[in-house]
Design a protein around this motif. Structure first.
Motif, PDB file in Angstrom:
ATOM      1  N   HIS A 128      37.378  43.979  37.405  1.00  0.00           N
ATOM      2  CA  HIS A 128      38.452  44.980  37.438  1.00  0.00           C
ATOM      3  C   HIS A 128      39.451  44.637  36.348  1.00  0.00           C
ATOM      4  N   GLU A 176      32.773  41.348  46.921  1.00  0.00           N
ATOM      5  CA  GLU A 176      33.291  41.701  48.241  1.00  0.00           C
ATOM      6  C   GLU A 176      32.068  41.853  49.148  1.00  0.00           C
ATOM      7  N   HIS A 192      35.048  39.754  40.761  1.00  0.00           N
ATOM      8  CA  HIS A 192      34.984  39.311  42.151  1.00  0.00           C
ATOM      9  C   HIS A 192      33.811  39.960  42.880  1.00  0.00           C
ATOM     10  N   GLN A 245      40.213  50.552  51.220  1.00  0.00           N
ATOM     11  CA  GLN A 245      40.590  50.015  49.920  1.00  0.00           C
ATOM     12  C   GLN A 245      41.336  51.085  49.137  1.00  0.00           C
ATOM     13  N   HIS A 257      31.547  42.134  40.362  1.00  0.00           N
ATOM     14  CA  HIS A 257      31.967  43.219  39.472  1.00  0.00           C
ATOM     15  C   HIS A 257      33.391  42.930  38.987  1.00  0.00           C
TER      16      HIS A 257
HETATM   17 MN    MN Z   1      36.329  45.230  43.703  1.00  0.00          MN
END
Ligand code: MN
Length: 290
Positions: free
Chosen positions: A63, A107, A105, A124, A61
């Motif tokens: 950012h 995760e 990125h 986060q 996804h």
């Molecule tokens: Mn992320």
């Protein structure tokens, strides 16, 4: 003469499911609190015990326009990005990712962790970038657990990991784009601490474990309840009850700029959001090579 801050209000974190299906406790954004300028989101991931083969994460996804700060309390988080950067964050490690103009990125737990299962607990935080920094080149600061400065109170009963800012005379290793503090306090039962916070910072506490007493009037607060302090003093007071207290203290100078959000993009205008979607779809934030 210094004064310690009073509490504006407390808010319970909402339990929700994010990404590929992991459980989070989220104090904000919620309908009750959209953001806490300059912060956009805080997620407590877990704690959750995964059986073998069940560990979840957030697949590829993008950012743009802000920073994501990942802090691992237990277990591990793997990460991989469109710039070819990858690694594993382990217990106590912090990754401060400045997405800036854009990064894609993932995760995800490492294959080995997925195979064995285990406990995952982490945080986060999304830190907004000021208008002047939203389109800077993406970059990372990764600080291994052992490199995070620690301060201890004079009586030895309060310990603080200084992830950002300064606490009890100890400065963080991480550099921030705007003035930010991010500190993890561990208090022994019955211990208390009054820690300095700059006048122009907005500050909140997020207790991870243990009941405690907060602010000038020692308001009792339980874990997973966000404590919003008023901007009426130069310090914050935290006190443990009969159990050890684990609590995050987070603050910063508000940006006071318009916030326009669209999922993983946070900009100042609708046009900038439209451009972010176009740039992402055109592959201008890159892609992860699998
Ligand atoms: Mn992320």
């Amino acid at each position: 003469m210094s004064t310690t801050r009073t509490i504006e209000r407390t808010l319970p974190a909402l339990r929700t499911v994010e990404g590929g299906g992991f459980v989070v406790h989220r104090p904000f954004p919620t309908r009750l609190l959209m953001d806490f300028d300059p912060f956009l989101l805080l997620d407590e991931m877990g704690p959750v015990d995964y059986a073998p083969g069940e560990a979840k994460g957030a697949p590829d996804h993008p950012h743009r326009g802000f920073e994501t700060v990942t802090y691992v309390l237990e277990g591990q988080f793997g990460h991989k990005d469109s710039a070819g950067h990858s690694g594993t964050l382990r217990e106590g490690d912090v990754q401060w990712m400045t997405a800036g103009a854009g990064v894609v990125h993932s995760e995800m737990p490492d294959p080995e962790f997925t195979r064995t299962g285990g406990r995952v607990h982490g945080l986060q935080l999304w830190v907004n970038l000021p208008r002047r920094d939203k389109m800077i080149a993406p970059h990372y600061q990764e600080i291994a657990s052992g490199k995070i400065p620690i301060a201890v109170s004079e009586d030895g009963r309060v310990r603080v990991k200084v992830i950002a800012g300064e606490a009890l005379g100890v400065k963080a290793a991480i550099e921030t784009r705007t003035p930010i503090l991010y500190q993890h306090f561990s208090l022994q039962p019955g211990a208390s601490v009054e820690t300095a916070v700059p006048r122009d910072f907005r500050v909140f506490a997020y207790p991870l474990a243990g009941a405690g007493f907060y602010g000038a009037d020692r308001t009792p607060v339980r874990a997973q309840q966000m404590v919003l302090f008023n901007d009426d003093g130069e310090s914050v007071t935290l006190a443990a009850g009969d159990e050890p207290l684990e609590v995050l203290l987070i603050g910063g100078v508000p940006l006071k700029e318009p916030v326009v959000r669209y999922g993983p993009f946070v900009m100042n205008t609708e046009d900038e959001i439209r451009q972010a979607v176009i740039d992402y779809q055109a592959g201008r934030m890159g892609a992860i090579t699998h």
